[in-house]
Design a protein around this motif. Structure first.
Motif, mmCIF file in Angstrom:
data_model
loop_
_atom_site.group_PDB
_atom_site.id
_atom_site.type_symbol
_atom_site.label_atom_id
_atom_site.label_comp_id
_atom_site.label_asym_id
_atom_site.label_seq_id
_atom_site.Cartn_x
_atom_site.Cartn_y
_atom_site.Cartn_z
ATOM 1 N N CYS A 50 -11.654 -1.755 1.059
ATOM 2 C CA CYS A 50 -11.015 -2.356 -0.117
ATOM 3 C C CYS A 50 -11.194 -3.875 -0.139
ATOM 4 O O CYS A 50 -11.213 -4.489 -1.210
ATOM 5 C CB CYS A 50 -9.522 -2.019 -0.141
ATOM 6 N N CYS A 84 -6.185 -2.399 -8.510
ATOM 7 C CA CYS A 84 -5.206 -1.333 -8.751
ATOM 8 C C CYS A 84 -3.796 -1.898 -8.865
ATOM 9 O O CYS A 84 -2.996 -1.435 -9.686
ATOM 10 C CB CYS A 84 -5.275 -0.285 -7.644
ATOM 11 N N CYS A 102 -10.131 0.976 -10.078
ATOM 12 C CA CYS A 102 -10.795 0.878 -8.778
ATOM 13 C C CYS A 102 -12.322 0.844 -8.910
ATOM 14 O O CYS A 102 -12.915 1.779 -9.450
ATOM 15 C CB CYS A 102 -10.382 2.043 -7.892
#
Length: 381
Positions: A195, A201, A255
């Protein structure tokens, strides 16, 4: 009879092939030690982030101790099954305020049944081929077990900041399931989290439910509000819900990894009753029998007709003004339960305010047009 290390290694390879034959997109194996997650789980529960989901608190740390669910188990066979439909129409549906947005995992057959049946078949296959009583038990989001940490440990992906499992080749549009088993199969290696510094998000969650990386306050989550919450939806969230009548996919839509998501090949996950982009008014006119008939075998059925109507009322309140919507809301006031009536009254108020605003805007436009015309006319006209 017991299997030696080489036999167990060969069996693990074969299990993954059998899983693929059954329709699973990925299969991994891990041990059952989730002790590293116990403190975080306790902290989350103590904060009350589980809301009305009392079953989360009821079983407490059992969720991090899978072996207590099925004594004798020493491994979890973790599986992934993709559910992303063709022509998902995410943005298109969300932009059309008169359409109903249903979380894409729920447009087809109930995934609990689909995955559980396939996991059961996998367990039976293992027993048949090894001639061992493997003592297996399948789980699909229906028992106190931490599925995502198991999937992460089994190498199916990493848990993202939205708390969902991500795979670099498949994004997050997939279901998880587990088969607990008593065979000492070789385990897979976890993958590295990827990530990085991305917080898309968290930033794009409509209700700011992702309160910190990897931490979701369910009480703010639209999926919780439209599915798990039994009573009235708090006023501060109603406009933010928009036309999302069952679940929410926004954190997944935000995402970047989901650009690599794979389309589902499972026929049971194809849409039913046009739920990818159905009119809110069409669904509003379903009576309870129609609702039950049309949601048979669907995860939507679990919320029941009253919460279905509650959610639709909010969607209709958030839609652009329409006389047809206003009339449809008013027509159901007398026959609805107190829960639904509360949300209908809110929706009527929203539609009425939009009607007044529309009339006011129209009146201003007329006045501007009159002034323009008058300026262009001769003085003696």
């Amino acid at each position: 009879m017991s299997l030696n290390q080489q036999q167990l290694k060969n069996l693990a390879t074969q299990i993954k092939l059998w899983g693929k034959e059954l329709g699973f997109n990925q299969v991994g194996i891990c041990d059952l030690n989730l002790s590293a997650h116990e403190d975080k789980l306790t902290e989350w529960l103590n904060k009350g982030f589980h809301g009305e989901m009392e079953y989360m608190a009821k079983y407490g740390l059992m969720r991090a101790r899978p072996a207590e669910l099925h004594p004798g188990s020493i491994r979890a066979i973790s599986v992934r099954m993709d559910y992303l439909p063709e022509h998902a129409q995410f943005a298109q549906t969300l932009k059309q305020t008169d359409k109903a947005y249903v979380s894409r995992y729920a447009i087809g057959r109930d995934y609990h049944k689909v995955l559980r049946n396939k996991l059961k078949q996998l367990g039976q296959k293992i027993e048949q081929q090894t001639e061992l009583n493997t003592g297996f038990r399948p789980f699909v989001d229906s028992a106190p077990i931490m599925e995502r940490p198991l999937a992460e440990k089994a190498g199916l992906g990493w848990v993202g900041k939205h708390s969902l499992v991500l795979d670099e080749n498949a994004g997050s549009w997939f279901f998880l399931g587990e088969l607990l088993i008593n065979l000492p199969l070789p385990v897979d290696e976890p993958v590295k989290e990827q990530c990085g510094s991305c917080v898309a998000c968290m930033t794009l969650c409509p209700t700011n439910a992702i309160v910190a990386p990897y931490e979701v306050d369910a009480r703010k989550c639209i999926s919780y509000l439209t599915i798990e919450l039994q009573g009235e939806i708090p006023l501060e969230f109603r406009q933010l819900i928009g036309n999302r009548i069952y679940g929410c996919d926004d954190c997944q839509l935000a995402c970047p990894w989901n650009r690599y998501a794979q389309l589902s090949q499972e026929q049971d996950f194809k849409q039913r009753h046009g739920l990818l982009s159905q009119d809110l008014l069409t669904l509003w006119h379903w009576d309870e029998k129609t609702f039950l008939d049309n949601t048979q075998g669907s995860p939507i059925r679990r919320i029941g007709y009253q919460r279905w109507q509650r959610n639709l009322a909010i969607g209709l309140g958030n839609a652009d003004f329409s006389p047809a919507i206003l009339n449809a809301l008013q027509a159901k006031l007398t026959e609805s339960s107190e829960l639904v009536k509360n949300h209908i009254n809110w929706a009527i108020e929203q539609q009425t305010m939009k009607q007044i605003h529309a009339q006011s805007s129209q009146s201003k436009q007329v006045k501007r047009l009159v002034r323009v015309i008058e300026k262009g006319l001769p003085r003696d006209a």
